[in-house]
Design a protein around this motif. Structure first.
Motif, PDB file in Angstrom:
ATOM      1  N   ASP A 197      47.576  46.645  44.533  1.00  0.00           N
ATOM      2  CA  ASP A 197      48.985  46.008  44.355  1.00  0.00           C
ATOM      3  C   ASP A 197      48.893  44.710  45.149  1.00  0.00           C
ATOM      4  OD1 ASP A 197      49.690  48.273  42.957  1.00  0.00           O
ATOM      5  OD2 ASP A 197      50.640  49.117  44.865  1.00  0.00           O
ATOM      6  N   MET A 198      47.779  44.387  45.896  1.00  0.00           N
ATOM      7  CA  MET A 198      47.697  42.833  46.447  1.00  0.00           C
ATOM      8  C   MET A 198      47.575  41.879  45.707  1.00  0.00           C
ATOM      9  SD  MET A 198      45.059  42.530  49.634  1.00  0.00           S
ATOM     10  CE  MET A 198      45.537  43.971  50.333  1.00  0.00           C
ATOM     11  N   VAL A 230      43.857  38.895  48.000  1.00  0.00           N
ATOM     12  CA  VAL A 230      42.485  39.423  47.786  1.00  0.00           C
ATOM     13  C   VAL A 230      41.391  38.237  48.124  1.00  0.00           C
ATOM     14  CG1 VAL A 230      40.934  40.591  46.383  1.00  0.00           C
ATOM     15  CG2 VAL A 230      43.371  41.119  46.388  1.00  0.00           C
ATOM     16  N   THR A 231      41.512  37.239  47.685  1.00  0.00           N
ATOM     17  CA  THR A 231      40.627  36.098  47.935  1.00  0.00           C
ATOM     18  C   THR A 231      40.451  35.851  49.149  1.00  0.00           C
ATOM     19  OG1 THR A 231      40.975  35.346  45.664  1.00  0.00           O
ATOM     20  CG2 THR A 231      39.913  33.786  47.261  1.00  0.00           C
ATOM     21  N   LEU A 280      42.020  46.544  39.701  1.00  0.00           N
ATOM     22  CA  LEU A 280      40.795  46.796  40.647  1.00  0.00           C
ATOM     23  C   LEU A 280      39.721  46.007  40.078  1.00  0.00           C
ATOM     24  CD1 LEU A 280      41.633  50.459  41.888  1.00  0.00           C
ATOM     25  CD2 LEU A 280      41.855  48.339  43.282  1.00  0.00           C
ATOM     26  N   ALA A 281      39.334  46.074  38.764  1.00  0.00           N
ATOM     27  CA  ALA A 281      38.263  45.649  38.122  1.00  0.00           C
ATOM     28  C   ALA A 281      38.108  43.949  38.542  1.00  0.00           C
ATOM     29  CB  ALA A 281      38.137  45.670  36.765  1.00  0.00           C
ATOM     30  N   LEU A 282      39.317  43.337  38.433  1.00  0.00           N
ATOM     31  CA  LEU A 282      39.035  42.110  38.934  1.00  0.00           C
ATOM     32  C   LEU A 282      39.047  41.865  40.439  1.00  0.00           C
ATOM     33  CD1 LEU A 282      42.216  40.614  36.825  1.00  0.00           C
ATOM     34  CD2 LEU A 282      39.606  40.326  36.476  1.00  0.00           C
ATOM     35  N   LEU A 339      35.879  41.075  45.686  1.00  0.00           N
ATOM     36  CA  LEU A 339      35.341  41.725  46.973  1.00  0.00           C
ATOM     37  C   LEU A 339      34.038  42.051  47.104  1.00  0.00           C
ATOM     38  CD1 LEU A 339      38.623  43.846  47.279  1.00  0.00           C
ATOM     39  CD2 LEU A 339      37.977  42.035  48.904  1.00  0.00           C
ATOM     40  N   GLY A 340      33.148  42.016  45.834  1.00  0.00           N
ATOM     41  CA  GLY A 340      31.738  42.002  45.904  1.00  0.00           C
ATOM     42  C   GLY A 340      31.486  43.684  45.990  1.00  0.00           C
ATOM     43  N   THR A 341      32.102  44.482  45.465  1.00  0.00           N
ATOM     44  CA  THR A 341      31.584  45.846  45.329  1.00  0.00           C
ATOM     45  C   THR A 341      31.794  46.208  43.811  1.00  0.00           C
ATOM     46  OG1 THR A 341      32.025  48.068  46.123  1.00  0.00           O
ATOM     47  CG2 THR A 341      33.963  46.826  45.613  1.00  0.00           C
ATOM     48  N   THR A 342      31.113  47.549  43.553  1.00  0.00           N
ATOM     49  CA  THR A 342      31.272  48.242  42.173  1.00  0.00           C
ATOM     50  C   THR A 342      31.747  49.366  42.147  1.00  0.00           C
ATOM     51  OG1 THR A 342      29.058  49.330  42.513  1.00  0.00           O
ATOM     52  CG2 THR A 342      28.868  47.120  41.510  1.00  0.00           C
TER      53      THR A 342
END
Length: 374
Positions: A87-88, A93-94, A135-137, A142-145
Motif C-alpha cells: 500500500d506504500m 518505496v524508492t 508487490l512485484a514492482l 527493494l531488491g528481493t525475490t
C-alpha cells in the motif's frame, strides 16, 4: 547433407526441447538458497540472521536501529509506520530502498496479505491480485525475490475437498505469476489449509508443482496452532527456502510468546536439523513479543518490544545448543559460516606417473633426433 539442411534440423531440435525451469535469482545477495548447497570455502555467511522490521518498531529508523544493535544486515519488510509495503506509494518505496542501501541492509523478503489470517478462501481475490501486482514492482525496487503468502482460512465451512481444490487453484496462479516474474511465493505454516500439516504442505508443493512456490517455516507457529513444529520441519525441510524464528509456551488461545530458547517449540532441535542438512538462507526473527498483527498489537519502538533481547537470545541459543552439535559451523558477524573440507585432488590411476615419464622421455628422444638430422 548440406550445411544448410544440417543447421535447419539442429534449430528444429532445439525448438522442440522442453525448457528447463530455472530457480529465480536472489537479488538480496546471491542465488536462491538451496538445501545442501556448497558453502563459501573462504568463510562466507551461509546462514544470515535478520528479522521482520516492524517486530522491533513501527518506523524505519527504529527498525534499522534494532538491526544495528544486533549487527545484522537482513530485513524482512511487512509494514513501515503501520502501512503495508503493497500500500506504500511508489516514491516512498524508492526512498526506503535508498535508505536501506545506504545503511548496508538487504531486504530478504516482503510479507503479503495473500491467504493470511484476515482472508477467507471464498473471498473475491481481485484485491489480492492488485496487491501481488504492486508487490512485484516494489520487490524489484527493494531488491528481493521473496513474497510471503498463506493458504486461506475456511471461515465459511466448506467441505475439506472443496477447500483444498480452491486453495490449489488459487496458489497455482500465484506461483505461476511469481515464476514468470523471477520471484518466489513462500507459503508459511500459519493460517490456512496447508498451514499445520506436513501432509498438506507436501500435497501443496506437489500439486502446484511450480518453481515459483516454496515453503517458509515458522518455528513457533506450531504452539499456537496445535502441532509439533519440529516434526513438520523434519518432513518438509527439503522444500523450505526461508525460516521465521519464534518460540512460545501454552497453546491455542493461551499461547504466550517468549525469548528464543525459553519455550516449547523445540527451536534448538529445528536449527540443528537445518545445519545438519547444510541449509543456506536467512533465519528471520519474528518474536511476537510485542507485535502480533493478528491480535492488533504493534511494537512502539521502545526497548520493551523485545526484538533486540530476542536477537541476543537467539545468538546465545545457537552458541550454546546448536553449534556444539554442528561440526564445521561457526558464528560470524551477522550469521553462521560453514567450513566445508577442501576436496582432495582426484587420485591418479596406477602407473599414470610412469606413463607420463615415458611419454616425456619419448618426446625428448624425438627432439634430439631432429636436432641431429639438422
Amino acid at each position: 547433407m548440406s550445411a544448410l539442411r544440417k543447421g535447419g534440423r539442429a534449430r528444429r531440435r532445439r525448438a522442440n526441447r522442453t525448457p528447463v525451469a530455472r530457480r529465480p535469482a536472489d537479488r538480496s545477495g546471491g542465488t536462491a538458497p538451496q538445501l545442501g548447497g556448497t558453502a563459501d570455502r573462504s568463510g562466507g555467511t551461509a546462514v544470515r540472521f535478520g528479522g521482520i522490521g516492524d517486530e522491533a518498531a513501527p518506523d524505519l529508523a527504529g527498525q534499522l536501529d534494532a538491526l544495528e544493535q544486533l549487527g545484522w544486515r537482513e530485513m524482512e519488510l511487512r509494514t513501515v509506520d503501520g502501512v503495508w509495503i503493497a500500500d506504500m506509494p511508489a516514491r516512498q518505496v524508492t526512498a526506503l530502498a535508498r535508505t536501506l542501501r545506504r545503511r548496508g541492509v538487504r531486504v530478504c523478503g516482503i510479507a503479503s496479505r495473500v491467504g493470511n489470517w484476515a482472508s477467507d478462501i471464498t473471498d473475491d481475490h481481485r484485491r489480492e491480485d492488485l496487491e501481488l501486482e504492486a508487490l512485484a514492482l516494489r520487490a524489484a525496487v527493494l531488491g528481493t525475490t521473496r513474497i510471503r503468502v498463506m493458504s486461506y482460512p475456511n471461515g465459511t465451512g466448506l467441505p475439506e475437498p472443496e477447500w483444498r481444490r480452491r486453495v490449489l487453484a488459487r496458489l497455482r496462479g500465484v506461483a505461476a505469476g511469481a515464476h514468470r516474474g523471477g520471484r518466489l511465493a513462500l507459503h508459511e505454516n500459519c493460517a490456512g489449509w496447508a498451514g499445520s500439516s506436513a501432509e498438506k504442505a507436501l500435497d501443496l508443493i506437489a500439486s502446484v508443482d511450480s518453481p515459483g512456490l516454496r515453503l517458509l517455516h515458522d518455528t513457533g507457529n506450531g504452539i499456537a496452532y496445535g502441532y509439533d513444529g519440529f516434526e513438520l520441519l523434519r518432513r518438509t525441510a527439503g522444500h523450505v527456502d526461508h525460516v521465521h524464528i519464534k518460540d512460545a509456551v501454552g497453546g491455542g488461545p493461551d499461547t504466550r510468546y517468549v525469548l528464543p530458547g525459553a519455550g516449547d517449540a523445540r527451536l534448538a532441535e529445528s536449527l540443528r536439523l537445518l545445519t545438519a542438512r547444510g541449509w543456506r538462507g536467512v533465519w528471520s526473527l519474528e518474536p511476537h513479543l510485542a507485535t502480533r498483527p493478528h491480535e492488533g498489537l504493534a511494537a512502539d519502538g521502545r526497548t520493551d518490544s523485545g526484538f533486540v533481547a530476542a536477537g541476543r537470545a537467539l545468538t546465545a541459543l545457537v552458541e550454546r545448543e546448536v553449534l556444539p552439535h554442528s561440526p564445521g559451523w561457526r558464528l560470524v558477524p551477522g550469521g553462521l559460516a560453514q567450513d566445508l573440507p577442501t576436496p582432495r585432488p582426484a587420485s591418479r590411476p596406477a602407473g599414470a606417473d610412469a606413463g607420463a615419464r615415458a611419454g616425456t622421455d619419448e618426446r625428448a628422444a624425438r627432439e634430439e633426433a631432429v636436432t641431429d638430422a639438422r
